[in-house]
Design a protein around this motif. Structure first.
Motif, PDB file in Angstrom:
ATOM      1  N   ASN A  59       0.120   7.070  -1.492  1.00  0.00           N
ATOM      2  CA  ASN A  59      -0.843   6.658  -0.932  1.00  0.00           C
ATOM      3  C   ASN A  59      -0.722   5.237  -0.826  1.00  0.00           C
ATOM      4  N   ARG A  60      -0.956   4.625   0.284  1.00  0.00           N
ATOM      5  CA  ARG A  60      -0.736   3.190   0.547  1.00  0.00           C
ATOM      6  C   ARG A  60      -2.099   2.519   1.101  1.00  0.00           C
ATOM      7  N   ASN A  61      -2.107   1.416   0.784  1.00  0.00           N
ATOM      8  CA  ASN A  61      -3.092   0.396   1.696  1.00  0.00           C
ATOM      9  C   ASN A  61      -2.361  -0.809   1.933  1.00  0.00           C
ATOM     10  N   GLY A  62      -2.900  -1.380   3.075  1.00  0.00           N
ATOM     11  CA  GLY A  62      -2.082  -2.330   3.668  1.00  0.00           C
ATOM     12  C   GLY A  62      -2.626  -3.274   4.780  1.00  0.00           C
ATOM     13  N   ILE A  63      -1.974  -4.011   5.403  1.00  0.00           N
ATOM     14  CA  ILE A  63      -2.657  -4.861   6.469  1.00  0.00           C
ATOM     15  C   ILE A  63      -1.390  -4.859   7.721  1.00  0.00           C
ATOM     16  N   SER A  64      -1.766  -4.849   9.066  1.00  0.00           N
ATOM     17  CA  SER A  64      -1.072  -4.796  10.084  1.00  0.00           C
ATOM     18  C   SER A  64      -1.528  -5.561  11.143  1.00  0.00           C
ATOM     19  N   THR A  65      -0.689  -6.117  12.093  1.00  0.00           N
ATOM     20  CA  THR A  65      -1.164  -6.877  13.299  1.00  0.00           C
ATOM     21  C   THR A  65      -1.172  -6.087  14.356  1.00  0.00           C
ATOM     22  N   SER A  66      -0.885  -4.693  14.370  1.00  0.00           N
ATOM     23  CA  SER A  66      -0.851  -3.698  15.292  1.00  0.00           C
ATOM     24  C   SER A  66      -2.133  -3.651  16.114  1.00  0.00           C
ATOM     25  N   LYS A  67      -1.958  -3.476  17.347  1.00  0.00           N
ATOM     26  CA  LYS A  67      -3.167  -2.802  18.111  1.00  0.00           C
ATOM     27  C   LYS A  67      -3.606  -1.617  17.766  1.00  0.00           C
ATOM     28  N   LEU A  68      -2.630  -0.926  17.252  1.00  0.00           N
ATOM     29  CA  LEU A  68      -3.139   0.537  16.816  1.00  0.00           C
ATOM     30  C   LEU A  68      -3.488   0.634  15.278  1.00  0.00           C
ATOM     31  N   ASN A  69      -4.718   0.807  14.742  1.00  0.00           N
ATOM     32  CA  ASN A  69      -5.021   0.667  13.485  1.00  0.00           C
ATOM     33  C   ASN A  69      -4.687  -0.537  12.704  1.00  0.00           C
ATOM     34  N   GLY A  70      -4.909  -1.629  13.579  1.00  0.00           N
ATOM     35  CA  GLY A  70      -4.530  -2.911  12.889  1.00  0.00           C
ATOM     36  C   GLY A  70      -5.616  -3.421  11.925  1.00  0.00           C
ATOM     37  N   GLY A  71      -5.330  -4.602  11.220  1.00  0.00           N
ATOM     38  CA  GLY A  71      -6.249  -5.096  10.122  1.00  0.00           C
ATOM     39  C   GLY A  71      -5.785  -4.323   8.878  1.00  0.00           C
ATOM     40  N   PHE A  72      -6.958  -4.140   7.762  1.00  0.00           N
ATOM     41  CA  PHE A  72      -6.833  -3.600   6.735  1.00  0.00           C
ATOM     42  C   PHE A  72      -6.980  -1.984   6.840  1.00  0.00           C
ATOM     43  N   SER A  73      -6.309  -1.410   5.859  1.00  0.00           N
ATOM     44  CA  SER A  73      -6.202   0.080   5.950  1.00  0.00           C
ATOM     45  C   SER A  73      -5.967   0.692   4.550  1.00  0.00           C
ATOM     46  N   LYS A  74      -6.657   1.841   4.286  1.00  0.00           N
ATOM     47  CA  LYS A  74      -6.248   2.343   3.214  1.00  0.00           C
ATOM     48  C   LYS A  74      -5.908   3.896   3.284  1.00  0.00           C
ATOM     49  N   ASN A  75      -5.879   4.465   4.397  1.00  0.00           N
ATOM     50  CA  ASN A  75      -5.402   5.816   4.511  1.00  0.00           C
ATOM     51  C   ASN A  75      -4.341   6.228   5.507  1.00  0.00           C
ATOM     52  N   LEU A  76      -3.694   5.209   6.045  1.00  0.00           N
ATOM     53  CA  LEU A  76      -2.422   5.536   6.706  1.00  0.00           C
ATOM     54  C   LEU A  76      -1.360   6.303   6.056  1.00  0.00           C
ATOM     55  N   ALA A  86      12.111 -23.509  15.830  1.00  0.00           N
ATOM     56  CA  ALA A  86      11.186 -22.534  16.117  1.00  0.00           C
ATOM     57  C   ALA A  86      10.707 -22.010  14.668  1.00  0.00           C
ATOM     58  N   THR A  87       9.411 -22.024  14.676  1.00  0.00           N
ATOM     59  CA  THR A  87       8.795 -21.465  13.335  1.00  0.00           C
ATOM     60  C   THR A  87       8.619 -19.829  13.608  1.00  0.00           C
ATOM     61  N   GLY A  88       8.897 -19.226  14.796  1.00  0.00           N
ATOM     62  CA  GLY A  88       8.812 -17.803  14.881  1.00  0.00           C
ATOM     63  C   GLY A  88       8.999 -17.679  16.443  1.00  0.00           C
ATOM     64  N   THR A  89       8.443 -16.686  16.927  1.00  0.00           N
ATOM     65  CA  THR A  89       8.353 -16.326  18.378  1.00  0.00           C
ATOM     66  C   THR A  89       7.029 -16.078  18.883  1.00  0.00           C
ATOM     67  N   GLY A  90       6.439 -15.936  20.218  1.00  0.00           N
ATOM     68  CA  GLY A  90       5.171 -16.052  20.448  1.00  0.00           C
ATOM     69  C   GLY A  90       4.622 -14.662  20.358  1.00  0.00           C
ATOM     70  N   THR A  91       5.240 -13.499  19.931  1.00  0.00           N
ATOM     71  CA  THR A  91       4.795 -12.226  19.819  1.00  0.00           C
ATOM     72  C   THR A  91       5.100 -11.492  18.320  1.00  0.00           C
ATOM     73  N   ASP A  92       5.146 -12.156  17.317  1.00  0.00           N
ATOM     74  CA  ASP A  92       5.773 -11.753  16.282  1.00  0.00           C
ATOM     75  C   ASP A  92       4.665 -10.556  15.653  1.00  0.00           C
ATOM     76  N   GLY A  93       5.134  -9.639  14.916  1.00  0.00           N
ATOM     77  CA  GLY A  93       4.390  -8.763  14.304  1.00  0.00           C
ATOM     78  C   GLY A  93       4.508  -8.643  12.819  1.00  0.00           C
ATOM     79  N   ILE A  94       3.540  -8.302  12.057  1.00  0.00           N
ATOM     80  CA  ILE A  94       3.920  -7.701  10.610  1.00  0.00           C
ATOM     81  C   ILE A  94       3.225  -6.652  10.070  1.00  0.00           C
ATOM     82  N   ALA A  95       3.587  -5.756   9.233  1.00  0.00           N
ATOM     83  CA  ALA A  95       2.923  -5.030   8.670  1.00  0.00           C
ATOM     84  C   ALA A  95       3.115  -5.010   7.056  1.00  0.00           C
ATOM     85  N   ILE A  96       2.187  -5.227   6.243  1.00  0.00           N
ATOM     86  CA  ILE A  96       2.445  -4.987   4.787  1.00  0.00           C
ATOM     87  C   ILE A  96       1.751  -3.926   3.905  1.00  0.00           C
ATOM     88  N   PHE A  97       2.496  -2.933   3.052  1.00  0.00           N
ATOM     89  CA  PHE A  97       1.728  -1.858   2.535  1.00  0.00           C
ATOM     90  C   PHE A  97       2.085  -2.070   0.835  1.00  0.00           C
TER      91      PHE A  97
END
Length: 337
Positions: free
Chosen positions: A30-47, A185-196
């Motif tokens: 079981n994992r909790n996490g945070i994601s920048t995705s358009k699909l179930n982005g933000g905080f989560s507890k049940n992915l 550069a410090t990144g790109t204009g479309t970077d994404g991250i997901a941490i669990f």
């Protein structure tokens, strides 16, 4: 369901699959996490899974008139996993160019999986806005981070900060230029991250900042995985960046205008330049001059002093005629009062 290749397993038995155009991570705890995705982005507890997906040109064309979340739901369905319990990142980078790095300390383990494209969309925070994706020609740095300890929401946000800074460190180490300014550069204009993190773990951590061991592991995992991914995707690595022309390319000067003004044999000039541009002394001299330009641009050194010192560095140390001519052109353009 996951008939394609299993490429990695974490110590908690999370399985990482290579599904042609997708890196898919199936959680076995079981994992909790945070994601920048358009699909179930933000905080989560049940992915139950997270993925990173390569967009083909056909996909890009489809997304021009369709919702990204809707597309990701369809992609989940096509691969046979429930979109209600998954989150995903998208990119033009190819999945076989993923960088995977694991770091551990005692009973703590962190894994980072990164894909990266930086040729056309690398930018510095604060650069002029340019939210225009033409024919899919943009790069993205996507990172998925898996931690075997339990982190609360504020610590997950702390981890995002540390991981983002680490990405910038990797780009700075490689001297990746912004495509929208003269800066790095410090990144790109479309970077994404997901941490669990593992919500099953009794090992609870409250700090993911740079002073903590968790922050150190996150930082080093991200730095190494970003560098691995960039090398695989666009073949940029330390040796490739040790080049006079690549260093000068960060500044938006028209090299054709420079060649038009040359009053010598251009073919011979280019032949010598090709030989001299990777000479380490020439690269070091170029770097010194460009640093003076940067310092002037930031208001840390006045132009008059920088102009004098830059010319002194070139005249007293540069034995290469073409490199010297190039640097003189840059100095006059950026430092002449």
């Amino acid at each position: 369901m996951y008939s394609n290749r299993l490429i990695f397993k974490t110590s908690l038995d999370d399985e990482v699959f290579y599904l042609k155009d997708t890196i898919f991570v199936k959680f076995n705890v079981n994992r909790n996490g945070i994601s920048t995705s358009k699909l179930n982005g933000g905080f989560s507890k049940n992915l139950k899974s997270v993925f990173n997906h390569h967009l083909s040109q056909e996909n890009i064309d489809y997304l021009t008139n369709h919702d990204v979340c809707e597309y990701l739901i369809g992609h989940c369905n096509s691969l046979g996993f429930d979109s209600k319990y998954s989150t995903g990142l998208i990119t033009l980078a190819y999945m076989h160019n993923v960088g995977i790095v694991t770091k551990s300390y005692k009973n703590l383990e962190v894994t980072a999986l990164t894909t990266a494209g930086v040729r056309t969309n690398a930018s510095k925070a604060g650069d002029p806005a340019s939210y225009h994706e033409e024919n899919g020609k943009f790069g993205t740095i996507n990172t998925i981070i898996l931690i075997n300890a339990h982190l609360c929401e504020e610590t997950l946000l702390d981890a995002v900060m540390t991981a983002t800074e680490a990405k910038t460190v990797a780009l700075n180490d490689l001297k990746i230029p912004s495509q929208y300014s003269n800066g790095f550069a410090t990144g790109t204009g479309t970077d994404g991250i997901a941490i669990f993190s593992s919500s099953d773990s009794n090992y609870k951590l409250t700090n993911a900042g740079k002073h903590s061991k968790l922050g150190e592991l996150i930082g080093n995992c991200v730095i190494e995985s970003v560098k691995q991914a960039i090398k695989k995707q666009v073949w940029i690595y330390p040796k490739s960046q040790s080049n006079v022309l690549i260093r000068l390319n960060r500044y938006g000067l028209d090299i054709n205008e420079f060649y038009e003004e040359l009053d010598c044999d251009k073919d011979r000039f280019i032949r010598i330049l090709q030989k001299d541009m990777t000479n380490q002394e020439n690269v070091a001299i170029t770097t010194s001059v460009l640093n003076l330009i940067d310092e002037t641009d930031l208001g840390l050194i006045d132009k008059k002093s920088a102009f004098s010192l830059a010319n002194k560095i070139v005249n007293e140390n540069c034995d290469s005629f073409p490199v010297k001519k190039l640097l003189e052109y840059w100095i006059v353009h950026f430092l002449a009062v």
